[in-house]
Scaffold this motif. Structure first.
Motif, PDB file in Angstrom:
ATOM      1  N   GLY A   1       0.784  -1.226   0.000  1.00  0.00           N
ATOM      2  CA  GLY A   1       0.000   0.000   0.000  1.00  0.00           C
ATOM      3  C   GLY A   1       0.814   1.272   0.000  1.00  0.00           C
ATOM      4  O   GLY A   1       0.240   2.369  -0.023  1.00  0.00           O
ATOM      5  N   ARG A   2       2.129   1.168  -0.001  1.00  0.00           N
ATOM      6  CA  ARG A   2       2.967   2.365  -0.001  1.00  0.00           C
ATOM      7  C   ARG A   2       3.133   2.897  -1.420  1.00  0.00           C
ATOM      8  O   ARG A   2       3.145   2.138  -2.390  1.00  0.00           O
ATOM      9  CB  ARG A   2       4.333   2.067   0.615  1.00  0.00           C
ATOM     10  N   LEU A   3       3.293   4.201  -1.498  1.00  0.00           N
ATOM     11  CA  LEU A   3       3.405   4.879  -2.783  1.00  0.00           C
ATOM     12  C   LEU A   3       4.861   5.195  -3.079  1.00  0.00           C
ATOM     13  O   LEU A   3       5.619   5.611  -2.195  1.00  0.00           O
ATOM     14  CB  LEU A   3       2.597   6.180  -2.777  1.00  0.00           C
ATOM     15  N   THR A   4       5.247   4.999  -4.312  1.00  0.00           N
ATOM     16  CA  THR A   4       6.548   5.440  -4.811  1.00  0.00           C
ATOM     17  C   THR A   4       6.315   6.328  -6.021  1.00  0.00           C
ATOM     18  O   THR A   4       5.284   6.237  -6.698  1.00  0.00           O
ATOM     19  CB  THR A   4       7.443   4.249  -5.197  1.00  0.00           C
ATOM     20  N   LEU A   5       7.265   7.188  -6.282  1.00  0.00           N
ATOM     21  CA  LEU A   5       7.127   8.152  -7.370  1.00  0.00           C
ATOM     22  C   LEU A   5       7.487   7.496  -8.700  1.00  0.00           C
ATOM     23  O   LEU A   5       8.469   6.752  -8.802  1.00  0.00           O
ATOM     24  CB  LEU A   5       8.032   9.353  -7.108  1.00  0.00           C
ATOM     25  N   ASN A   6       6.690   7.788  -9.709  1.00  0.00           N
ATOM     26  CA  ASN A   6       6.956   7.302 -11.060  1.00  0.00           C
ATOM     27  C   ASN A   6       7.862   8.310 -11.760  1.00  0.00           C
ATOM     28  O   ASN A   6       7.424   9.414 -12.106  1.00  0.00           O
ATOM     29  CB  ASN A   6       5.645   7.134 -11.828  1.00  0.00           C
ATOM     30  N   PRO A   7       9.136   7.991 -11.978  1.00  0.00           N
ATOM     31  CA  PRO A   7      10.050   8.982 -12.559  1.00  0.00           C
ATOM     32  C   PRO A   7       9.742   9.327 -14.008  1.00  0.00           C
ATOM     33  O   PRO A   7      10.242  10.333 -14.517  1.00  0.00           O
ATOM     34  CB  PRO A   7      11.423   8.305 -12.427  1.00  0.00           C
ATOM     35  N   LEU A   8       8.916   8.513 -14.686  1.00  0.00           N
ATOM     36  CA  LEU A   8       8.598   8.766 -16.090  1.00  0.00           C
ATOM     37  C   LEU A   8       7.262   9.479 -16.273  1.00  0.00           C
ATOM     38  O   LEU A   8       6.839   9.700 -17.408  1.00  0.00           O
ATOM     39  CB  LEU A   8       8.582   7.440 -16.865  1.00  0.00           C
ATOM     40  N   ALA A   9       6.612   9.839 -15.185  1.00  0.00           N
ATOM     41  CA  ALA A   9       5.302  10.488 -15.293  1.00  0.00           C
ATOM     42  C   ALA A   9       5.447  11.875 -15.904  1.00  0.00           C
ATOM     43  O   ALA A   9       6.337  12.647 -15.512  1.00  0.00           O
ATOM     44  CB  ALA A   9       4.652  10.581 -13.919  1.00  0.00           C
ATOM     45  N   PRO A  10       4.595  12.239 -16.871  1.00  0.00           N
ATOM     46  CA  PRO A  10       4.690  13.575 -17.484  1.00  0.00           C
ATOM     47  C   PRO A  10       4.454  14.705 -16.483  1.00  0.00           C
ATOM     48  O   PRO A  10       5.003  15.796 -16.644  1.00  0.00           O
ATOM     49  CB  PRO A  10       3.604  13.541 -18.564  1.00  0.00           C
ATOM     50  N   GLY A  11       3.641  14.457 -15.459  1.00  0.00           N
ATOM     51  CA  GLY A  11       3.342  15.525 -14.512  1.00  0.00           C
ATOM     52  C   GLY A  11       4.435  15.788 -13.501  1.00  0.00           C
ATOM     53  O   GLY A  11       4.327  16.731 -12.701  1.00  0.00           O
ATOM     54  N   LEU A  12       5.507  14.983 -13.498  1.00  0.00           N
ATOM     55  CA  LEU A  12       6.563  15.176 -12.513  1.00  0.00           C
ATOM     56  C   LEU A  12       7.316  16.481 -12.749  1.00  0.00           C
ATOM     57  O   LEU A  12       7.632  17.213 -11.808  1.00  0.00           O
ATOM     58  CB  LEU A  12       7.526  13.985 -12.552  1.00  0.00           C
ATOM     59  N   ILE A  13       7.597  16.789 -14.008  1.00  0.00           N
ATOM     60  CA  ILE A  13       8.320  18.028 -14.313  1.00  0.00           C
ATOM     61  C   ILE A  13       7.485  19.241 -13.922  1.00  0.00           C
ATOM     62  O   ILE A  13       7.990  20.218 -13.358  1.00  0.00           O
ATOM     63  CB  ILE A  13       8.690  18.066 -15.809  1.00  0.00           C
ATOM     64  N   ALA A  14       6.177  19.185 -14.192  1.00  0.00           N
ATOM     65  CA  ALA A  14       5.308  20.299 -13.810  1.00  0.00           C
ATOM     66  C   ALA A  14       5.267  20.469 -12.294  1.00  0.00           C
ATOM     67  O   ALA A  14       5.203  21.594 -11.785  1.00  0.00           O
ATOM     68  CB  ALA A  14       3.906  20.067 -14.361  1.00  0.00           C
ATOM     69  N   THR A  15       5.307  19.362 -11.561  1.00  0.00           N
ATOM     70  CA  THR A  15       5.316  19.448 -10.098  1.00  0.00           C
ATOM     71  C   THR A  15       6.589  20.114  -9.604  1.00  0.00           C
ATOM     72  O   THR A  15       6.554  20.983  -8.719  1.00  0.00           O
ATOM     73  CB  THR A  15       5.185  18.043  -9.495  1.00  0.00           C
ATOM     74  N   ARG A  16       7.725  19.722 -10.149  1.00  0.00           N
ATOM     75  CA  ARG A  16       8.985  20.335  -9.734  1.00  0.00           C
ATOM     76  C   ARG A  16       9.010  21.826 -10.055  1.00  0.00           C
ATOM     77  O   ARG A  16       9.490  22.638  -9.252  1.00  0.00           O
ATOM     78  CB  ARG A  16      10.150  19.621 -10.413  1.00  0.00           C
ATOM     79  N   ARG A  17       8.490  22.197 -11.209  1.00  0.00           N
ATOM     80  CA  ARG A  17       8.460  23.618 -11.562  1.00  0.00           C
ATOM     81  C   ARG A  17       7.525  24.397 -10.642  1.00  0.00           C
ATOM     82  O   ARG A  17       7.813  25.544 -10.279  1.00  0.00           O
ATOM     83  CB  ARG A  17       8.017  23.775 -13.014  1.00  0.00           C
ATOM     84  N   ALA A  18       6.403  23.785 -10.254  1.00  0.00           N
ATOM     85  CA  ALA A  18       5.463  24.479  -9.371  1.00  0.00           C
ATOM     86  C   ALA A  18       6.075  24.721  -7.994  1.00  0.00           C
ATOM     87  O   ALA A  18       5.880  25.781  -7.387  1.00  0.00           O
ATOM     88  CB  ALA A  18       4.176  23.666  -9.242  1.00  0.00           C
ATOM     89  N   ILE A  19       6.820  23.744  -7.483  1.00  0.00           N
ATOM     90  CA  ILE A  19       7.443  23.911  -6.170  1.00  0.00           C
ATOM     91  C   ILE A  19       8.572  24.926  -6.237  1.00  0.00           C
ATOM     92  O   ILE A  19       8.757  25.743  -5.324  1.00  0.00           O
ATOM     93  CB  ILE A  19       7.960  22.556  -5.655  1.00  0.00           C
ATOM     94  N   ARG A  20       9.324  24.905  -7.326  1.00  0.00           N
ATOM     95  CA  ARG A  20      10.457  25.823  -7.445  1.00  0.00           C
ATOM     96  C   ARG A  20      10.047  27.203  -7.925  1.00  0.00           C
ATOM     97  O   ARG A  20      10.882  28.116  -7.947  1.00  0.00           O
ATOM     98  CB  ARG A  20      11.492  25.235  -8.404  1.00  0.00           C
ATOM     99  N   GLY A  21       8.793  27.376  -8.313  1.00  0.00           N
ATOM    100  CA  GLY A  21       8.344  28.676  -8.778  1.00  0.00           C
ATOM    101  C   GLY A  21       8.015  29.604  -7.633  1.00  0.00           C
ATOM    102  O   GLY A  21       6.912  30.151  -7.540  1.00  0.00           O
TER     103      GLY A  21
END
Length: 466
Positions: free
Chosen positions: A142-162
């Protein structure tokens, strides 16, 4: 006939002597001795084009990492701590946490971690969970791991760093200033070094007397440095005054009355009275008052339910001459007083906990060179040192560190401290008031070791609570 110029003063001692580039006439006092510096200052004030503006230092900036670089814990903390991020969906919040901590977590663990940063955000619910989002991969447990190939990952990083640059620049500048000031204090403050050495070498004792401080028929002496306890009952109490000569600090409840009854002159040592700093606390506007007793403060501070024995039983032990039971009771009492004293020295306050009341009452028990909890946490964070913490109840007497937790300090706030158990572990905020003891982790022990099964179980309890 020429009209008089209204800009020219009628004083015969004043006449126009200068005209600036804009044609504004300035009156300068004509005296027998004219101060050349004053004239230049007046002319400069009259001509705004002559003002010299010093350039402002450039605002420091931090290089923004590329989209392929994972988020750091510092970036996530700067994005969420004390900020309103209601526009950021919970899925992206969770993805940012998994990206920074680089470890599998359940949705509930992620929610608890985010709750420690801010309450102004979208919270986990039945409609906004991980669901079928391609950002996560759900394991069998039941634990979650991050999908490094997900298209939304780059948008998430940009949102946090913005974020505005000062949000990320100021913590680095503050840390650099604190490190510099700490180094200067150590290197250039001989008085601080001397006070610290005096505090380390001071011999301290804690006393507990029964049946009362004014009539000490039996007394327990706890030597803090040697971690030894000795009970004096009956005639043996007369020996105590001579033994107290070797101590620099003597603490206890109504300790001055006890020392006076023992015939000991405390003029050469520091006396610390552990009685409550205040007698009562007003609870409401109706005038309801809570009477503050020593038992209430010690129980709330150390979580020892019954710090002192039953006075009737103690009186019976004295009358019947049951020295064995009386000695055990005295040892328990003085251990509770010792834990209470140590907490007051570490925090500079003790805890008043009763019903809905949870307040801190200031104390002045520490010596000038005693390191406070805040100072030790700051040093551990600045130097990236591991520390052992005892959280919850007071440390045990036989082995104070047997249930200690070895952690690193990530961040310090007014009420909380953010800790991580290992280099890739979950950062967890806990209340500073819950810390009972702290020390620099010994080098000879395992760096990320735990002191027995109870330590691991204790950390699990803290995770569930905060």
């Amino acid at each position: 006939m020429a009209k008089p110029n209204p800009r020219v003063s009628k004083d015969p001692q004043l006449r126009p002597v200068a005209r600036n580039t804009r044609g504004i006439l300035g009156d300068v006092i004509r005296r027998k001795v004219v101060d050349l510096g004053l004239m230049r200052a007046l002319l400069r004030a009259a001509d705004p084009t002559d003002e010299r503006v010093e350039p402002q230092p450039p605002t420091p900036t931090l290089p923004v990492p590329g989209d392929e670089i994972p988020l750091s814990i510092e970036e996530v903390a700067a994005a969420f701590r004390g900020r309103s991020v209601t526009s950021l969906p919970w899925i992206r919040q969770a993805a940012a946490v998994l990206d920074a901590w680089q470890m599998p977590m359940t949705a509930e663990e992620i929610e608890r971690l985010l709750a420690g940063f801010t309450s102004h955000r979208e919270k986990l619910g039945p409609r906004n969970g991980p669901g079928r989002s391609d950002l996560f991969v759900t394991g069998n447990d039941g634990r979650l791991t991050l999908n490094p190939l997900a298209p939304g990952l780059i948008a998430t990083r940009r949102a946090i760093r913005g974020l505005p640059q000062p949000v990320l620049v100021q913590p680095a500048q503050r840390t650099a200033r604190e490190q510099g000031s700490a180094i200067r204090r150590v290197e250039f403050d001989p008085e601080a070094q001397r006070n610290a050495e005096i505090a380390r070498s001071s011999r301290r004792a804690v006393l507990s007397a029964v049946p009362s401080a004014e009539d000490p028929q039996a007394v327990a002496l706890l030597d803090v440095g040697q971690r030894s306890i000795r009970a004096f009952i009956g005639r043996d109490v007369a020996e105590l005054a001579g033994l107290l000569e070797r101590f620099d600090v003597i603490a206890g409840l109504d300790i001055r009355d006890t020392l006076r009854a023992l015939g000991f002159d405390a003029g050469r040592c520091r006396v610390v009275d552990l009685k409550p700093p205040q007698k009562s606390r007003r609870l409401n506007r109706a005038g309801r008052t809570l009477q503050i007793t020593s038992e209430l403060l010690i129980a709330g501070t150390t979580r020892i339910r019954r710090p002192f024995g039953d006075p009737e039983k103690v009186a019976r032990y004295l009358s019947e001459g049951d020295h064995q039971r009386l000695a055990r009771r005295l040892e328990s009492d003085v251990k509770a007083l010792h834990a209470f004293y140590q907490y007051g020295v570490l925090h500079g306050a003790v805890r008043l906990r009763w019903g809905f009341v949870d307040d801190a009452l200031a104390t002045d028990w520490a010596l000038p060179g005693d390191a406070s909890l805040h100072q030790q946490l700051k040093r551990a964070r600045e130097k990236d040192e591991t520390v052992d913490l005892v959280v919850g109840a007071a440390p045990g007497w036989a082995d104070p560190w047997w249930r200690a937790q070895r952690v690193r300090v990530v961040d310090i706030s007014f009420r909380e401290v953010v800790l991580t158990r290992d280099e890739a572990g979950l950062a967890l905020p806990i209340l500073r008031d819950e810390i009972q003891a702290i020390r620099l982790a010994p080098e000879e022990t395992e760096q990320w070791g735990w002191h027995g099964r109870q330590g691991r179980a204790r950390w699990s309890v803290i995770q569930e609570r905060w």
